[in-house]
Design a protein around this motif. Structure first.
Motif, PDB file in Angstrom:
ATOM      1  N   VAL A 479      30.899  41.114  36.624  1.00 24.52           N
ATOM      2  CA  VAL A 479      31.335  42.367  37.249  1.00 24.52           C
ATOM      3  C   VAL A 479      31.524  42.148  38.760  1.00 24.52           C
ATOM      4  O   VAL A 479      32.522  42.595  39.347  1.00 24.52           O
ATOM      5  CB  VAL A 479      30.296  43.491  36.992  1.00 24.52           C
ATOM      6  N   ALA A 480      30.566  41.448  39.385  1.00 30.27           N
ATOM      7  CA  ALA A 480      30.641  41.266  40.839  1.00 30.27           C
ATOM      8  C   ALA A 480      31.960  40.593  41.260  1.00 30.27           C
ATOM      9  O   ALA A 480      32.644  41.091  42.160  1.00 30.27           O
ATOM     10  CB  ALA A 480      29.427  40.493  41.337  1.00 30.27           C
ATOM     11  N   PRO A 481      32.376  39.487  40.604  1.00 27.19           N
ATOM     12  CA  PRO A 481      33.662  38.891  40.992  1.00 27.19           C
ATOM     13  C   PRO A 481      34.861  39.819  40.742  1.00 27.19           C
ATOM     14  O   PRO A 481      35.850  39.748  41.450  1.00 27.19           O
ATOM     15  CB  PRO A 481      33.771  37.642  40.119  1.00 27.19           C
ATOM     16  N   GLU A 482      34.747  40.686  39.717  1.00 28.84           N
ATOM     17  CA  GLU A 482      35.852  41.621  39.463  1.00 28.84           C
ATOM     18  C   GLU A 482      35.941  42.628  40.626  1.00 28.84           C
ATOM     19  O   GLU A 482      37.037  42.970  41.086  1.00 28.84           O
ATOM     20  CB  GLU A 482      35.660  42.318  38.108  1.00 28.84           C
ATOM     21  N   ILE A 483      34.780  43.067  41.114  1.00 30.66           N
ATOM     22  CA  ILE A 483      34.797  43.975  42.275  1.00 30.66           C
ATOM     23  C   ILE A 483      35.394  43.221  43.475  1.00 30.66           C
ATOM     24  O   ILE A 483      36.214  43.739  44.226  1.00 30.66           O
ATOM     25  CB  ILE A 483      33.368  44.478  42.606  1.00 30.66           C
ATOM     26  N   TRP A 484      34.965  41.994  43.610  1.00 36.29           N
ATOM     27  CA  TRP A 484      35.462  41.116  44.688  1.00 36.29           C
ATOM     28  C   TRP A 484      36.992  41.052  44.644  1.00 36.29           C
ATOM     29  O   TRP A 484      37.671  41.137  45.649  1.00 36.29           O
ATOM     30  CB  TRP A 484      34.874  39.719  44.449  1.00 36.29           C
TER      31      TRP A 484
END
Ligand code: ME8
Length: 655
Positions: A479-484
């Motif tokens: 999820v974090a890289p997708e937000i990134w």
């Protein structure tokens, strides 16, 4: 804040190695997720990490499971190991080493350690007279048995044993163990368990039997092949094998001792906090930094979730449920399960696993708080700033205090293994940011032409989302890289580094890229409706299967008791339900939920001596935990309550 990768020691974190008699379930997943989170956090801090997990294969119960499956033990173990690899792959576990106790290198180290301790006199040969629990692979003394024949842990019958065997001189180390555990409060954690361990050791330790007669599956005792090294001794040595003990001195010097060893509370006192450190003391090796015994996931009835107790929760099935209900991607569903297990229960305590709570958290925390902030901010940036992060003026930095607080709370959480602190801090920050958007109303700033303020406000929000992504990335690694990506940071090749967990690190010029919502909302009313329908269908199916006879023994399993209704009230939002407070002659009255509200008013029930099924598994009905069931006549709906026709004491048995 900046942490240099100057610390030459490899950060070494381990999980227990799991028995291969069965595929992994939520319990194994829990420990492995926690270790994965630690490993990812330490890597983000620039540490060289060795995260090890694996499988414990030389157990008697593996042989029995293999026989039942018609395979030889090795073929059976190979098959289950594949299931572990698949499951950990799907859960994004970033382990560096997966050890199998059937590896030659490990078998060699086990034999070598055994020989070393034998030579030193810490292992000696004697007669074993006692009991063995095969499912738990544990030696037991007579005075530890329940009812003279059952295992105190799993409750199943034990097997008697009388044979020549080798013993490890655990008793020689009790004073040293108490001294070390006293001197280093972090060695055994959490504190409550540490105290239990200390009192367990202070009662005095007995030497442990460390061999069994050779059955052909395990590591033979060097020089005495009629005996085989006990599966627990074999398994504990895995932590040394992984670190290079005995065959890679350079690696061992860099890696030893383990920084964090995670285990479930069941294998802490006897094994990881006693025999394990005693073996290390006998070998003259440094003890681990922290051995942490976390709590159990239990079912609604309070039982440990495990295959042997007939209850399993499959994390994959839970992820599929999330996908079905929300339409999120597989990666998001997996991250959400990881998030749920760490957020729902303080690490160290037991928790009740519930799919409904998982779906609820997905909606409330992930879709509403995190998803909403992202989904409402990006269109504003597109509309007012042409989709690009602009250089903010002096008005920026309004959320600095909240960001700093969330970062230090997350650091504390990761380092003290108090994982719940991480999301709690991050979600406080999200709440502040959502409030900030409402209060500063960028749409009004735009309307009134306050360009400088608008740029600063939007910068602060984007910057906060960026920090939240960093804080949660060990827990939600996809999820974090997708937000990134949506923040345009991937496009600018900005690395996800813990050093950047401070305000103002969002690069000017980043172009936001709105994607489809990461956390599509779940219709909880539909979920509840469907669950009720399914329960109803199951009931009807049971009813239509014709009348089945039950035995007297089966009937006697029912604990029917007289209960006096002390209070009754309607359950909000459920027109069929009443919440009852019932005295069963116990210390505390119980809460029961009954589907009688359309036929009986609360007043009609108060004071009645109803008949209660007292040993029914607790169930949560419309958010209220019901600890039993009252009996009523009527197949489709209750037409009459079953009550005692003369006065009798609450708690009286109904026979
Ligand atoms: O004990 N809740 O392996 P194992 C939380 N091979 N954690 C749970 C759990 C639950 N309901 N059920 C299992 C062994 N666990 C030995 C270990 S190590 C040298 C040898 C987790 O397959 C928890 O971490 O029975 C527990 O310690 C581990 O699974 C036991 O796995």
């Amino acid at each position: 804040m900046s942490v240099e990768a100057t610390d030459a020691k490899t950060f070494y974190v381990t999980t227990p190695i799991y028995y291969v008699n069965d595929a992994p379930h939520i319990g194994h997943t829990y420990t492995t997720v926690a270790a994965d989170v630690i490993a990812r956090y330490q890597r983000m801090r620039g540490r060289d990490v060795l995260f090890a997990t694996g499988t414990d294969e030389h157990a008697e119960k593996v042989v029995r499971a293999a026989e039942a499956a018609g395979l030889d033990a090795q073929a059976f173990a190979d098959r289950v190991v594949t299931a572990y690899h698949d499951a950990w792959g799907r859960m994004n576990m970033s382990y560096d080493r997966f050890i199998r106790t059937t590896e030659d290198v490990h078998k060699g180290i086990v034999a070598r350690v055994f020989a070393q301790l034998l030579e030193k006199g810490d292992i000696y040969k004697d007669q074993y007279q006692g009991w063995y629990c095969v499912p738990c692979e544990t030696y037991l003394r007579e005075d530890e048995l329940v009812d003279g024949r059952n295992c105190p842990d799993c409750g199943r019958p034990v097997e008697e044993m009388a044979q020549d065997a080798y013993f490890f001189r655990t008793s020689a180390y009790d004073d040293d163990l108490v001294r070390e555990i006293d001197r280093r409060p972090k060695l055994v954690q959490p504190d409550t368990r540490r105290n239990e361990v200390l009192s367990f050791i202070r009662q005095g330790l007995r030497d442990n039997c460390v061999t069994r007669l050779n059955t052909g599956w395990g590591v033979p005792v060097p020089g005495d092949e009629g005996h085989m090294i006990y599966v627990w001794f074999d398994a504990l040595i895995n932590y040394l094998t992984v670190a290079g003990y005995g065959y890679d001195d350079e690696k061992f010097a860099r890696t030893w001792p383990p920084d964090v060893q995670l285990v479930g509370k069941d294998i802490l006192p006897r094994f990881h906090a006693t025999i394990w450190p005693a073996i290390l003391m006998a070998l003259g090796l440094e003890l681990p930094g922290t051995i942490f015994g976390h709590g159990w996931w239990v079912s609604a009835g309070g039982d440990k979730i495990s295959k042997s107790r007939g209850k399993v929760v499959d994390p994959q099935a839970e992820a599929e449920l999330l996908i079905e209900e929300s339409g999120c991607t597989t990666d998001v569903a997996i991250d959400s399960v990881r998030y749920y297990v760490l957020r729902e229960v303080p690490f160290g305590q037991d928790g009740t696993f519930s799919s409904e709570a998982l779906l609820g958290r997905f909606n409330a925390d992930l879709a509403n708080d995190l998803g909403n902030l992202l989904n409402r901010t990006l269109p504003l940036v597109e509309r007012y700033l042409g989709g690009e992060v602009r250089q903010p003026g002096p008005g920026a930095g309004c959320l600095t205090e909240q960001v700093t607080a969330a970062v230090s709370r997350a650091e504390r959480g990761y380092e003290e293994l108090d994982f719940r602190d991480v999301p709690e801090g991050a979600w406080d920050l999200l709440a502040s940011a959502n409030k900030f958007v409402d209060e500063r109303a960028p749409w009004d700033l735009h309307k009134t032409g306050k360009k400088v303020e608008l740029t600063a406000v939007l910068y602060d929000i984007l910057d906060t989302i960026r920090v939240v992504a960093l804080l949660i990335s060990p827990v939600m690694p996809t999820v974090a890289p997708e937000i990134w990506r949506q923040l345009g940071l991937e496009e600018m090749a900005v690395e996800m580094s813990w050093d950047d967990c401070e305000v103002g690190q969002t690069p000017v010029g980043a172009k936001v890229e709105r994607g489809r919502p990461i956390f599509p909302r779940i219709d909880m009313a539909r979920v509840r409706q469907r669950a009720e329908q399914q329960a109803l269908q199951a009931q009807e199916q049971e009813g239509s299967q014709g009348q089945q006879m039950i035995s007297h023994e089966q009937f006697q399993e029912l604990d029917l008791r007289v209960g006096r209704v002390l209070d009754a009230d309607r359950v909000e939002g459920a027109d069929k339900l009443l919440k009852l407070t019932v005295d069963l002659g116990e210390e505390q009255p119980r809460t029961l939920v009954a589907g009688v509200a359309q036929q009986f008013g609360p007043r009609e029930l108060i004071g009645q001596n109803v008949v209660v099924v007292a040993n029914l598994e607790p169930a949560t009905i419309h958010g209220v935990q019901s600890q039993g069931m009252i009996l009523a006549a009527g197949e489709k709906e209750p037409v009459a309550l079953i009550v005692a026709d003369r006065d009798c004491q609450p708690g009286e048995k109904v026979t």
